[in-house]
Design a protein around this motif. Sequence first.
Motif, PDB file in Angstrom:
ATOM      1  N   TYR A  78       0.956  -1.243   0.040  1.00 33.27           N
ATOM      2  CA  TYR A  78       0.034   0.063  -0.023  1.00 33.27           C
ATOM      3  C   TYR A  78       0.865   1.044   0.046  1.00 33.27           C
ATOM      4  O   TYR A  78       0.635   2.166  -0.851  1.00 33.27           O
ATOM      5  N   TYR A  79       1.800   1.295   0.822  1.00 33.03           N
ATOM      6  CA  TYR A  79       2.627   2.574   0.956  1.00 33.03           C
ATOM      7  C   TYR A  79       3.775   2.794  -0.195  1.00 33.03           C
ATOM      8  O   TYR A  79       4.091   3.706  -0.318  1.00 33.03           O
TER       9      TYR A  79
ATOM     10  N   GLU B 285       2.788   2.250  -3.145  1.00 33.28           N
ATOM     11  CA  GLU B 285       2.155   2.696  -4.148  1.00 33.28           C
ATOM     12  C   GLU B 285       1.392   4.194  -4.135  1.00 33.28           C
ATOM     13  O   GLU B 285       0.846   4.858  -4.712  1.00 33.28           O
ATOM     14  N   ASN B 286       1.446   4.566  -2.724  1.00 35.53           N
ATOM     15  CA  ASN B 286       0.774   5.712  -2.311  1.00 35.53           C
ATOM     16  C   ASN B 286       1.540   6.812  -1.148  1.00 35.53           C
ATOM     17  O   ASN B 286       2.291   6.389  -0.340  1.00 35.53           O
TER      18      ASN B 286
ATOM     19  N   HIS C 172       2.894   9.220   1.124  1.00 44.75           N
ATOM     20  CA  HIS C 172       2.578   9.287   2.635  1.00 44.75           C
ATOM     21  C   HIS C 172       3.592   9.608   3.524  1.00 44.75           C
ATOM     22  O   HIS C 172       4.716  10.033   2.937  1.00 44.75           O
TER      23      HIS C 172
END
Length: 130
Positions: free
Chosen positions: A121-122, A124-125, A127
């Motif tokens: 997740y992190y 690809e995003n 943060h």
Amino acid sequence: MSWVVYMIKKIKYIIIILLVFLMAPNVNAKEQVNLYLFWGDGCPHCEAEQNYLEELEDEFRNLKITKYEVWYNSENNQFMKQIAAETNESLTGVPVTIIGQTIITGFSEPTKQQIRRAINYYSENKHEDM
């Protein structure tokens, strides 16, 4: 002489192609992911997680792991308590893994999947770490 001109044109063409590929933004670029592991020296679960994290480091080139031993290092223990207070989490045991805004406690087969999902997740995003 025409052979030399042909080769020079071909070399220029190759250089232009290479420059285009090198200067183009990498659409597959991954975000840097920082993983913070709070662990205890002698804890078998912590040792198992560290072995698992070594595998993940090989798989995810964008993963940076920082480890804090908290059983024998009082500064690291205080740091973990500070994080617990700031996040209203009960971080009394080890291992504790922090990725981005995700806190994972303990280590087992289900937490392996949680760690992997958080890294994906992190990656690809955009943060900020906790």
